[in-house]
Design an enzyme around this catalytic site. Structure first.
Site, PDB file in Angstrom:
ATOM      1  N   HIS A 343     -19.414  37.308  18.638  1.00  0.00           N
ATOM      2  CA  HIS A 343     -20.366  37.910  19.579  1.00  0.00           C
ATOM      3  C   HIS A 343     -19.647  38.694  20.666  1.00  0.00           C
ATOM      4  O   HIS A 343     -18.417  38.622  20.830  1.00  0.00           O
ATOM      5  CB  HIS A 343     -21.263  36.837  20.204  1.00  0.00           C
ATOM      6  CG  HIS A 343     -20.516  35.795  20.985  1.00  0.00           C
ATOM      7  ND1 HIS A 343     -20.297  35.896  22.345  1.00  0.00           N
ATOM      8  CD2 HIS A 343     -19.927  34.626  20.612  1.00  0.00           C
ATOM      9  CE1 HIS A 343     -19.623  34.836  22.769  1.00  0.00           C
ATOM     10  NE2 HIS A 343     -19.380  34.050  21.732  1.00  0.00           N
ATOM     11  N   CYS A 362     -16.878  29.415  19.157  1.00  0.00           N
ATOM     12  CA  CYS A 362     -17.232  30.720  18.611  1.00  0.00           C
ATOM     13  C   CYS A 362     -16.178  31.750  19.002  1.00  0.00           C
ATOM     14  O   CYS A 362     -15.289  31.485  19.798  1.00  0.00           O
ATOM     15  CB  CYS A 362     -18.609  31.136  19.107  1.00  0.00           C
ATOM     16  SG  CYS A 362     -19.955  30.144  18.388  1.00  0.00           S
TER      17      CYS A 362
END
Length: 458
Positions: A343, A362
């Site tokens: 992201h 992440c």
């Protein structure tokens, strides 16, 4: 240099002012022809160093006031993918070389933690030459001066090469972190190379797709590969040591622009709720809603909750899209059993740091919209550059479901060799290599800015 080994040894052993004066008289013939200014400069450089106190190891590692941020050169060069037969062959050649080094006794240990500076006559400089000659960063004959082995300009370049090859701040000075990396034994480095050869072989043994993305968590970078060549490389931010980015193989199926962030239960329990005990206003500041039942469940008035008694398993937290959102403006959807994804981020300045283990598992991607356009370039309407910017300018949530999904690999490679013969090591960030003495250099670069104030992060 030891006393009793010729006139140079006796002169280098002089320690008192009387000895220094006799030393100068003894060199009268050499200095008589020198201009007065040159003589004064020679004296100051030789005997008056004590007027400038030597900095401690800790002080040497502190960022100097006003020092400009160093431009990073930590991405792999060239177009050869990490996941390739070429890289396996280069790593096999590196292992043969290190086997030979180990069989000859390895390299010397450099004692102490005090940095070795170019301006010092440090007796350890001779060991530094020998150490870097064995591993290949130094390729010339050591320079000698009146006091012994000199820390020459060529030595600074050799130290710079070593620092770059080991993911350290490139300064040309053997600082504390550099000494730690220099003192990792040849046998430990050989073990690290062998472990990573197995990892590369496992990656190459899988079916080789025409297009894929490979994230190397240990190298803080990713590469986008098409037709067997790297088309893009990006710096990444990966999981902290206590929230590791896992090794996983998944498929990118969608791009979510202006996403909501559904705060994972682990982050809510370990990070968010403890913070709300003292800062209940944090929810409003970061536009985080409290829900019950599910992430789409009814909203709860956060002011009615006693956060000291709150149960993270019963509450759900969802952050609204926008510039404050922890996912930034795009989420790369890649369903997998570990629940991780790539992201954007509002904390883009962290990409300027060499040590980038800040996330909860992440992967945040620098210049992510360039990668997004590469992922979607075969989708209808994405054949021209700038499509991602058009969506951002419009400011409306868009989900791009890919008709041509892209495989992605999260891997962990701490050592590799480039096709040109350069051997590269990175700290064993997550202690997965199973080799002793590799974790010593796995720490934040002292040249980086202070750690950022606490923020929630996926």
């Amino acid at each position: 240099m030891a006393r009793g080994k010729g006139w140079r040894g006796r002169l280098c052993g002089v320690r008192t002012l009387r000895g220094q004066l006799w030393f100068v008289l003894g060199l009268g013939v050499l200095t008589a022809a020198q201009p007065a200014f040159a003589q004064e400069q020679w004296w100051e450089k030789t005997f008056n160093r004590s007027e400038t106190p030597r900095r401690t190891a800790a002080q040497e590692d502190e960022p100097r006031a006003g020092r400009q941020a160093q431009q990073l050169t930590d991405l792999r060069p060239g177009r050869v993918p990490l996941r390739s037969q070429d890289m396996i062959e280069a790593l096999e050649a590196a292992i043969e070389r290190y086997q030979s080094i180990v069989s000859r006794g390895g390299w010397p240990t450099i004692a102490g933690t005090q940095p070795i500076r170019p301006e010092d006559n440090d007796e350890r400089v001779a060991l530094l030459y020998r150490r870097l000659a064995i591993s290949g960063e130094w390729t010339r004959k050591p320079i000698q001066n009146l006091f012994g082995t000199d820390y020459s300009e060529g030595m600074e370049e050799a130290v710079r090469r070593f620092q770059e090859n080991n993911g350290l701040r490139v300064s040309g000075r053997a600082d504390r972190q550099t000494l730690q990396a220099l003192n990792v034994t040849a046998l430990a480095r050989l073990g690290q190379l062998r472990v990573n050869l197995m990892r590369l072989r496992e990656l190459v043994a899988q079916r080789m797709e025409d297009r894929y993305i490979l994230v190397n968590a240990a190298g803080f970078q990713l590469e986008a590969v098409e037709h067997g060549q790297v088309e893009l490389r990006h710096r990444t931010i990966v999981g902290k040591t206590e929230r590791q980015t896992p090794t996983v193989r998944a498929t990118i199926r969608a791009l979510n622009f202006f996403p909501y962030w559904r705060v994972p239960e682990s982050v809510a329990t370990l990070d968010l709720i403890p913070r709300l005990v003292n800062e209940p206003e944090y929810l409003q500041q970061e536009k985080i809603r409290v829900l019950t039942g599910s992430y789409n469940g009814p909203e709860v008035d956060a002011t009615s909750i006693d956060w000291r008694q709150a149960d993270g398993k019963k509450l759900r937290f969802r952050q609204d899209p926008g510039p404050q959102n922890a996912l930034g403006f795009v989420r790369i959807d890649m369903p997998n059993s570990e629940g991780v994804y790539m992201h954007d981020t509002p904390m883009r300045h962290l990409f300027n740091q060499r040590w980038r283990a800040f996330s909860a598992g992440c992967v945040r991607v620098q210049d992510v919209f360039t990668l997004v356009e590469w992922i979607a370039k075969y989708e209808t309407g994405w054949d021209r550059p700038g499509r991602a910017q058009d969506i951002l300018t419009a400011g409306q949530a868009v989900d791009v479901n890919l008709t041509k999904p892209v495989p992605v690999y999260f891997t962990y490679i701490t050592a590799w060799a480039e096709p040109d013969g350069r051997i590269v090591f990175r700290p064993d960030l997550y202690s997965r290599d199973g080799v002793r003495d590799l974790g010593a250099t796995a720490e934040r670069d002292p040249g980086d800015p202070p750690p950022t104030r606490f923020t929630l992060a996926p």
